[in-house]
Design an enzyme around this catalytic site. Sequence first.
Site, PDB file in Angstrom:
ATOM      1  N   GLY A  16      51.029 -32.903 -28.216  1.00 43.82           N
ATOM      2  CA  GLY A  16      49.801 -32.260 -28.685  1.00 43.82           C
ATOM      3  C   GLY A  16      48.778 -31.939 -27.616  1.00 43.82           C
ATOM      4  O   GLY A  16      47.610 -31.719 -27.929  1.00 43.82           O
ATOM      5  N   SER A  17      49.207 -31.850 -26.353  1.00 41.61           N
ATOM      6  CA  SER A  17      48.205 -31.542 -25.312  1.00 41.61           C
ATOM      7  C   SER A  17      47.674 -30.115 -25.461  1.00 41.61           C
ATOM      8  O   SER A  17      46.490 -29.861 -25.206  1.00 41.61           O
ATOM      9  CB  SER A  17      48.792 -31.766 -23.913  1.00 41.61           C
ATOM     10  OG  SER A  17      49.776 -30.807 -23.616  1.00 41.61           O
ATOM     11  N   ARG A  43      64.702 -24.189 -44.298  1.00 43.64           N
ATOM     12  CA  ARG A  43      63.584 -23.720 -43.449  1.00 43.64           C
ATOM     13  C   ARG A  43      62.565 -22.922 -44.262  1.00 43.64           C
ATOM     14  O   ARG A  43      61.363 -22.981 -44.014  1.00 43.64           O
ATOM     15  CB  ARG A  43      64.123 -22.820 -42.329  1.00 43.64           C
ATOM     16  CG  ARG A  43      64.998 -23.511 -41.308  1.00 43.64           C
ATOM     17  CD  ARG A  43      65.357 -22.542 -40.172  1.00 43.64           C
ATOM     18  NE  ARG A  43      66.473 -23.017 -39.380  1.00 43.64           N
ATOM     19  CZ  ARG A  43      66.394 -23.942 -38.431  1.00 43.64           C
ATOM     20  NH1 ARG A  43      65.249 -24.490 -38.144  1.00 43.64           N
ATOM     21  NH2 ARG A  43      67.464 -24.317 -37.765  1.00 43.64           N
ATOM     22  N   ASN A  90      53.142 -18.291 -30.143  1.00 43.27           N
ATOM     23  CA  ASN A  90      53.917 -19.424 -29.625  1.00 43.27           C
ATOM     24  C   ASN A  90      53.648 -19.572 -28.135  1.00 43.27           C
ATOM     25  O   ASN A  90      53.373 -18.590 -27.446  1.00 43.27           O
ATOM     26  CB  ASN A  90      55.416 -19.170 -29.854  1.00 43.27           C
ATOM     27  CG  ASN A  90      56.271 -20.350 -29.424  1.00 43.27           C
ATOM     28  OD1 ASN A  90      55.964 -21.490 -29.724  1.00 43.27           O
ATOM     29  ND2 ASN A  90      57.354 -20.066 -28.703  1.00 43.27           N
ATOM     30  N   HIS A 133      55.545 -20.972 -24.693  1.00 41.31           N
ATOM     31  CA  HIS A 133      56.900 -21.314 -24.232  1.00 41.31           C
ATOM     32  C   HIS A 133      56.857 -21.578 -22.719  1.00 41.31           C
ATOM     33  O   HIS A 133      56.247 -20.795 -21.975  1.00 41.31           O
ATOM     34  CB  HIS A 133      57.862 -20.159 -24.538  1.00 41.31           C
ATOM     35  CG  HIS A 133      59.276 -20.447 -24.153  1.00 41.31           C
ATOM     36  ND1 HIS A 133      60.085 -21.281 -24.899  1.00 41.31           N
ATOM     37  CD2 HIS A 133      60.016 -20.040 -23.096  1.00 41.31           C
ATOM     38  CE1 HIS A 133      61.264 -21.367 -24.315  1.00 41.31           C
ATOM     39  NE2 HIS A 133      61.260 -20.629 -23.223  1.00 41.31           N
ATOM     40  N   GLU A 148      61.187 -12.587 -35.307  1.00 43.69           N
ATOM     41  CA  GLU A 148      62.337 -13.302 -35.880  1.00 43.69           C
ATOM     42  C   GLU A 148      63.299 -13.783 -34.805  1.00 43.69           C
ATOM     43  O   GLU A 148      63.924 -14.826 -34.944  1.00 43.69           O
ATOM     44  CB  GLU A 148      63.053 -12.416 -36.895  1.00 43.69           C
ATOM     45  CG  GLU A 148      62.255 -12.301 -38.175  1.00 43.69           C
ATOM     46  CD  GLU A 148      62.970 -11.503 -39.230  1.00 43.69           C
ATOM     47  OE1 GLU A 148      64.193 -11.678 -39.384  1.00 43.69           O
ATOM     48  OE2 GLU A 148      62.304 -10.686 -39.889  1.00 43.69           O
ATOM     49  N   VAL A 184      64.127 -15.661 -31.553  1.00 43.17           N
ATOM     50  CA  VAL A 184      63.415 -16.793 -30.937  1.00 43.17           C
ATOM     51  C   VAL A 184      62.956 -16.442 -29.519  1.00 43.17           C
ATOM     52  O   VAL A 184      63.725 -15.903 -28.719  1.00 43.17           O
ATOM     53  CB  VAL A 184      64.338 -18.038 -30.914  1.00 43.17           C
ATOM     54  CG1 VAL A 184      63.694 -19.187 -30.144  1.00 43.17           C
ATOM     55  CG2 VAL A 184      64.638 -18.487 -32.335  1.00 43.17           C
TER      56      VAL A 184
END
Length: 189
Positions: free
Chosen positions: A13-14, A66, A108, A110, A143, A145
């Site tokens: 959670g940083s 999911r 997101n 990454h 959709e 990844v």
Amino acid sequence: MPLRLGVMASGAGSNFEALVDCFRHGSLCGEVALLVVNNRDCGAQRRAEQLGIPWELHDHRLQPNREQLDQALVQAFRTASVDLVVMAGWMRVVTPILIGAFPNRLINIHPSLLPSFRGLDAVGQALAAGVTLAGCTAHLVSEEVDAGRILVQAAVPVLSGDDHASLSRRIQVQEHRILPLAVALAAQG
Ligand code: GRF
């Protein structure tokens, strides 16, 4: 308009805490309205408790598939009147149910310079490939990844003697910088 941000996290959670800091120090306008975690007692949950941020556990192990998990997440974020959602170390593949609920508003982070090193253990992939530049990418979620539109990237050198931990630390410093920038960009449309 103040932003109501939703955050999804599975681990330490940083990045979640870095986002909270940006709101509290005024570099982002609004608040983290809800943190969702899928692993009970993960670091992100403990940080939320310390920071006084509302959080919910949505354990994927208790959902049949999911899609049902994502439906529950959409419901939780809608109830919290969230405008934009960040996957900050969310270690699950998401479905069109979540992506479609927040078009161009699901981000997101990454730990690679996409499109290089998609998927699991991007830092390990970079070390194995012997690259001299690594980094991180904040991108919209699609959709496929780790393939959505890139919002912000930062590069870091790979130093001789780096191991997984040292390179990960250097990349994470940059994640905490670029993720709030990506949130601001996406919020502006
Ligand atoms: C980050 O390195 C991010 O790139 C990856 O998961 C990690 C989460 O770290 N997707 P933290 O939980 O925010 O500390």
